[in-house]
Scaffold this motif. Structure first.
Motif, PDB file in Angstrom:
ATOM      1  N   THR A 222       0.854  -1.180   0.000  1.00  0.00           N
ATOM      2  CA  THR A 222       0.000   0.000   0.000  1.00  0.00           C
ATOM      3  C   THR A 222       0.898   1.240   0.000  1.00  0.00           C
ATOM      4  O   THR A 222       2.116   1.139  -0.027  1.00  0.00           O
ATOM      5  N   HIS A 223       0.283   2.414   0.050  1.00  0.00           N
ATOM      6  CA  HIS A 223       1.087   3.634  -0.027  1.00  0.00           C
ATOM      7  C   HIS A 223       2.098   3.689   1.118  1.00  0.00           C
ATOM      8  O   HIS A 223       3.200   4.215   0.948  1.00  0.00           O
ATOM      9  N   TRP A 224       1.724   3.180   2.272  1.00  0.00           N
ATOM     10  CA  TRP A 224       2.652   3.020   3.391  1.00  0.00           C
ATOM     11  C   TRP A 224       3.132   1.573   3.406  1.00  0.00           C
ATOM     12  O   TRP A 224       2.351   0.660   3.672  1.00  0.00           O
ATOM     13  N   PRO A 225       4.391   1.295   3.120  1.00  0.00           N
ATOM     14  CA  PRO A 225       4.869  -0.092   3.093  1.00  0.00           C
ATOM     15  C   PRO A 225       4.784  -0.730   4.485  1.00  0.00           C
ATOM     16  O   PRO A 225       5.264  -0.154   5.462  1.00  0.00           O
ATOM     17  N   ARG A 226       4.206  -1.915   4.551  1.00  0.00           N
ATOM     18  CA  ARG A 226       4.069  -2.638   5.809  1.00  0.00           C
ATOM     19  C   ARG A 226       4.289  -4.134   5.561  1.00  0.00           C
ATOM     20  O   ARG A 226       4.250  -4.597   4.449  1.00  0.00           O
ATOM     21  N   LYS A 227       4.500  -4.862   6.676  1.00  0.00           N
ATOM     22  CA  LYS A 227       4.542  -6.315   6.682  1.00  0.00           C
ATOM     23  C   LYS A 227       5.442  -6.870   5.576  1.00  0.00           C
ATOM     24  O   LYS A 227       6.598  -6.486   5.450  1.00  0.00           O
ATOM     25  N   GLN A 228       4.895  -7.750   4.729  1.00  0.00           N
ATOM     26  CA  GLN A 228       5.726  -8.404   3.726  1.00  0.00           C
ATOM     27  C   GLN A 228       6.315  -7.402   2.738  1.00  0.00           C
ATOM     28  O   GLN A 228       7.416  -7.613   2.216  1.00  0.00           O
ATOM     29  N   ALA A 229       5.592  -6.307   2.500  1.00  0.00           N
ATOM     30  CA  ALA A 229       6.113  -5.290   1.583  1.00  0.00           C
ATOM     31  C   ALA A 229       7.418  -4.689   2.101  1.00  0.00           C
ATOM     32  O   ALA A 229       8.294  -4.317   1.316  1.00  0.00           O
ATOM     33  N   VAL A 230       7.554  -4.589   3.426  1.00  0.00           N
ATOM     34  CA  VAL A 230       8.803  -4.080   3.999  1.00  0.00           C
ATOM     35  C   VAL A 230       9.960  -5.002   3.631  1.00  0.00           C
ATOM     36  O   VAL A 230      11.031  -4.554   3.206  1.00  0.00           O
ATOM     37  N   THR A 231       9.752  -6.297   3.774  1.00  0.00           N
ATOM     38  CA  THR A 231      10.799  -7.270   3.441  1.00  0.00           C
ATOM     39  C   THR A 231      11.154  -7.207   1.965  1.00  0.00           C
ATOM     40  O   THR A 231      12.336  -7.212   1.587  1.00  0.00           O
ATOM     41  N   LEU A 232      10.129  -7.143   1.117  1.00  0.00           N
ATOM     42  CA  LEU A 232      10.372  -7.082  -0.318  1.00  0.00           C
ATOM     43  C   LEU A 232      11.117  -5.809  -0.703  1.00  0.00           C
ATOM     44  O   LEU A 232      12.042  -5.840  -1.528  1.00  0.00           O
ATOM     45  N   CYS A 233      10.716  -4.695  -0.114  1.00  0.00           N
ATOM     46  CA  CYS A 233      11.405  -3.428  -0.390  1.00  0.00           C
ATOM     47  C   CYS A 233      12.859  -3.484   0.075  1.00  0.00           C
ATOM     48  O   CYS A 233      13.772  -3.032  -0.634  1.00  0.00           O
ATOM     49  N   ARG A 234      13.077  -4.017   1.260  1.00  0.00           N
ATOM     50  CA  ARG A 234      14.445  -4.115   1.799  1.00  0.00           C
ATOM     51  C   ARG A 234      15.330  -4.947   0.871  1.00  0.00           C
ATOM     52  O   ARG A 234      16.492  -4.602   0.622  1.00  0.00           O
ATOM     53  N   ASP A 235      14.794  -6.040   0.344  1.00  0.00           N
ATOM     54  CA  ASP A 235      15.567  -6.880  -0.570  1.00  0.00           C
ATOM     55  C   ASP A 235      15.947  -6.098  -1.827  1.00  0.00           C
ATOM     56  O   ASP A 235      17.096  -6.175  -2.291  1.00  0.00           O
ATOM     57  N   GLU A 236      14.981  -5.375  -2.386  1.00  0.00           N
ATOM     58  CA  GLU A 236      15.248  -4.597  -3.602  1.00  0.00           C
ATOM     59  C   GLU A 236      16.253  -3.473  -3.318  1.00  0.00           C
ATOM     60  O   GLU A 236      17.162  -3.213  -4.120  1.00  0.00           O
ATOM     61  N   ILE A 237      16.088  -2.801  -2.186  1.00  0.00           N
ATOM     62  CA  ILE A 237      16.984  -1.694  -1.831  1.00  0.00           C
ATOM     63  C   ILE A 237      18.401  -2.204  -1.602  1.00  0.00           C
ATOM     64  O   ILE A 237      19.384  -1.604  -2.054  1.00  0.00           O
ATOM     65  N   CYS A 238      18.515  -3.314  -0.902  1.00  0.00           N
ATOM     66  CA  CYS A 238      19.834  -3.876  -0.610  1.00  0.00           C
ATOM     67  C   CYS A 238      20.578  -4.227  -1.889  1.00  0.00           C
ATOM     68  O   CYS A 238      21.760  -3.895  -2.061  1.00  0.00           O
ATOM     69  N   GLN A 239      19.890  -4.884  -2.811  1.00  0.00           N
ATOM     70  CA  GLN A 239      20.534  -5.255  -4.072  1.00  0.00           C
ATOM     71  C   GLN A 239      20.907  -4.012  -4.868  1.00  0.00           C
ATOM     72  O   GLN A 239      21.987  -3.942  -5.474  1.00  0.00           O
ATOM     73  N   PHE A 240      20.013  -3.005  -4.872  1.00  0.00           N
ATOM     74  CA  PHE A 240      20.254  -1.790  -5.650  1.00  0.00           C
ATOM     75  C   PHE A 240      21.439  -0.996  -5.112  1.00  0.00           C
ATOM     76  O   PHE A 240      22.272  -0.500  -5.878  1.00  0.00           O
ATOM     77  N   VAL A 241      21.540  -0.887  -3.788  1.00  0.00           N
ATOM     78  CA  VAL A 241      22.580  -0.045  -3.195  1.00  0.00           C
ATOM     79  C   VAL A 241      23.888  -0.796  -3.016  1.00  0.00           C
ATOM     80  O   VAL A 241      24.970  -0.263  -3.306  1.00  0.00           O
ATOM     81  N   PHE A 242      23.808  -2.034  -2.551  1.00  0.00           N
ATOM     82  CA  PHE A 242      25.021  -2.744  -2.135  1.00  0.00           C
ATOM     83  C   PHE A 242      25.420  -3.892  -3.040  1.00  0.00           C
ATOM     84  O   PHE A 242      26.518  -4.423  -2.908  1.00  0.00           O
ATOM     85  N   GLY A 243      24.533  -4.320  -3.923  1.00  0.00           N
ATOM     86  CA  GLY A 243      24.875  -5.389  -4.846  1.00  0.00           C
ATOM     87  C   GLY A 243      24.284  -6.717  -4.443  1.00  0.00           C
ATOM     88  O   GLY A 243      23.995  -6.985  -3.278  1.00  0.00           O
ATOM     89  N   LYS A 244      24.072  -7.554  -5.416  1.00  0.00           N
ATOM     90  CA  LYS A 244      23.476  -8.865  -5.193  1.00  0.00           C
ATOM     91  C   LYS A 244      24.344  -9.688  -4.246  1.00  0.00           C
ATOM     92  O   LYS A 244      25.556  -9.750  -4.381  1.00  0.00           O
ATOM     93  N   GLY A 245      23.674 -10.301  -3.274  1.00  0.00           N
ATOM     94  CA  GLY A 245      24.382 -11.160  -2.348  1.00  0.00           C
ATOM     95  C   GLY A 245      24.869 -10.471  -1.096  1.00  0.00           C
ATOM     96  O   GLY A 245      25.326 -11.114  -0.162  1.00  0.00           O
ATOM     97  N   ASP A 246      24.804  -9.133  -1.081  1.00  0.00           N
ATOM     98  CA  ASP A 246      25.210  -8.396   0.109  1.00  0.00           C
ATOM     99  C   ASP A 246      24.009  -8.139   1.010  1.00  0.00           C
ATOM    100  O   ASP A 246      22.863  -8.266   0.611  1.00  0.00           O
ATOM    101  N   SER A 247      24.293  -7.792   2.238  1.00  0.00           N
ATOM    102  CA  SER A 247      23.234  -7.474   3.191  1.00  0.00           C
ATOM    103  C   SER A 247      23.758  -6.430   4.148  1.00  0.00           C
ATOM    104  O   SER A 247      24.944  -6.403   4.468  1.00  0.00           O
ATOM    105  N   TRP A 248      22.856  -5.536   4.607  1.00  0.00           N
ATOM    106  CA  TRP A 248      23.298  -4.585   5.616  1.00  0.00           C
ATOM    107  C   TRP A 248      23.056  -5.119   7.027  1.00  0.00           C
ATOM    108  O   TRP A 248      23.299  -4.446   8.017  1.00  0.00           O
ATOM    109  N   GLU A 249      22.543  -6.355   7.141  1.00  0.00           N
ATOM    110  CA  GLU A 249      22.346  -6.964   8.450  1.00  0.00           C
ATOM    111  C   GLU A 249      23.708  -7.318   9.045  1.00  0.00           C
ATOM    112  O   GLU A 249      24.504  -8.014   8.411  1.00  0.00           O
ATOM    113  N   ILE A 250      23.967  -6.852  10.246  1.00  0.00           N
ATOM    114  CA  ILE A 250      25.249  -7.148  10.887  1.00  0.00           C
ATOM    115  C   ILE A 250      25.015  -7.650  12.301  1.00  0.00           C
ATOM    116  O   ILE A 250      23.916  -7.505  12.832  1.00  0.00           O
TER     117      ILE A 250
END
Length: 250
Positions: A222-250
């Motif tokens: 929805t217009h406000w990302p929630r629940k599963q959309a948050v996970t999906l967005c995070r995956d797309e953002i992570c790949q876009f910013v840091f590259g496939k296979g990377d994660s900002w989880e530490i």
């Protein structure tokens, strides 16, 4: 095991009448400082346009950063990318749009009649109109009761901007046209569209942005990302910013 990504500052810009902090779950444990920017009176009162806001933020955050904008904040982030040179390394738009109101060459926007009615409501009863708008952030979700509970603290917090500046923001929404900017931008951009957006119709099938841009329609968002959309967005953002296979989880 994923390698730890480098420290990356983030400028996170909210939209019309919404607190940028509502998006923090998307960037939990982000590897770098997060600069939250809401379009409050302190910002709006000094600016005459979206470009003015972008210019002020570029002065405030001169270091190279990722810029992310939600809804109207997407226009601010894109304006900053067009003005800022190397300090805007990448842009992420969330439920963003180059134009908000429909026109002959922009069928995806809100109809002028609906927009005029909404603006009239803000002029006559700003608080009530703002609350109705906030509820549209979750319209289209499949768990409306839980979504209303999650939205309630933000409703109780109230608008962080005066009625006069809510109207000013609507004026910008009515007149700002960034179609050419979005088609010509050279900065890498990730446009995350919401499949279930009740405020902004998806433009993914009717508008082609610059070749440096990627458009992803997030299922169930929805217009406000929630629940599963948050996970999906995070995956797309992570790949876009840091590259496939990377994660900002530490």
């Amino acid at each position: 095991m994923n390698r730890v990504v480098q420290q990356t500052p983030l400028v996170l810009i909210g939209g019309w009448g919404v607190d940028a902090a509502m998006l923090l779950p998307l960037f939990e444990r982000w590897p770098g400082e997060i600069h939250l920017v809401s379009l409050t009176d302190a910002v709006m009162s000094r600016c005459e346009s979206v470009a003015d806001v972008a210019a002020q933020l570029l002065d405030r955050y001169p270091g190279r950063s990722v810029w992310a904008g939600w809804s109207q904040g997407a226009q601010v982030a894109m304006a900053a990318a067009s003005l800022g040179g190397p300090q805007v390394g990448r842009v992420i738009t969330l439920a963003g749009f180059p134009r908000f109101v429909a026109g002959p060459d922009w069928p995806s926007g809100m109809s002028p009649e609906t927009f005029a009615d909404f603006r009239a409501g803000v002029v006559s009863q700003a608080s009530q109109a703002w609350r109705r708008f906030q509820r549209l952030l979750i319209q289209g979700c499949d768990d409306h009761l839980q979504a209303r509970q999650e939205l309630q603290p933000w409703l109780q917090q109230g608008a962080s901007v005066s009625p006069a500046n809510l109207i000013r923001g609507l004026e910008w929404l009515e007149t700002e046209n960034q179609q050419s900017l979005w088609q010509e931008i050279r900065v890498p951009v990730l446009h995350l569209q919401a499949e279930q957006d009740a405020i902004v119709r998806s433009w993914a099938e009717t508008f082609t942005p610059a070749v440096t841009s990627e458009v992803v329609t997030v299922p169930g968002m929805t217009h406000w990302p929630r629940k599963q959309a948050v996970t999906l967005c995070r995956d797309e953002i992570c790949q876009f910013v840091f590259g496939k296979g990377d994660s900002w989880e530490i």
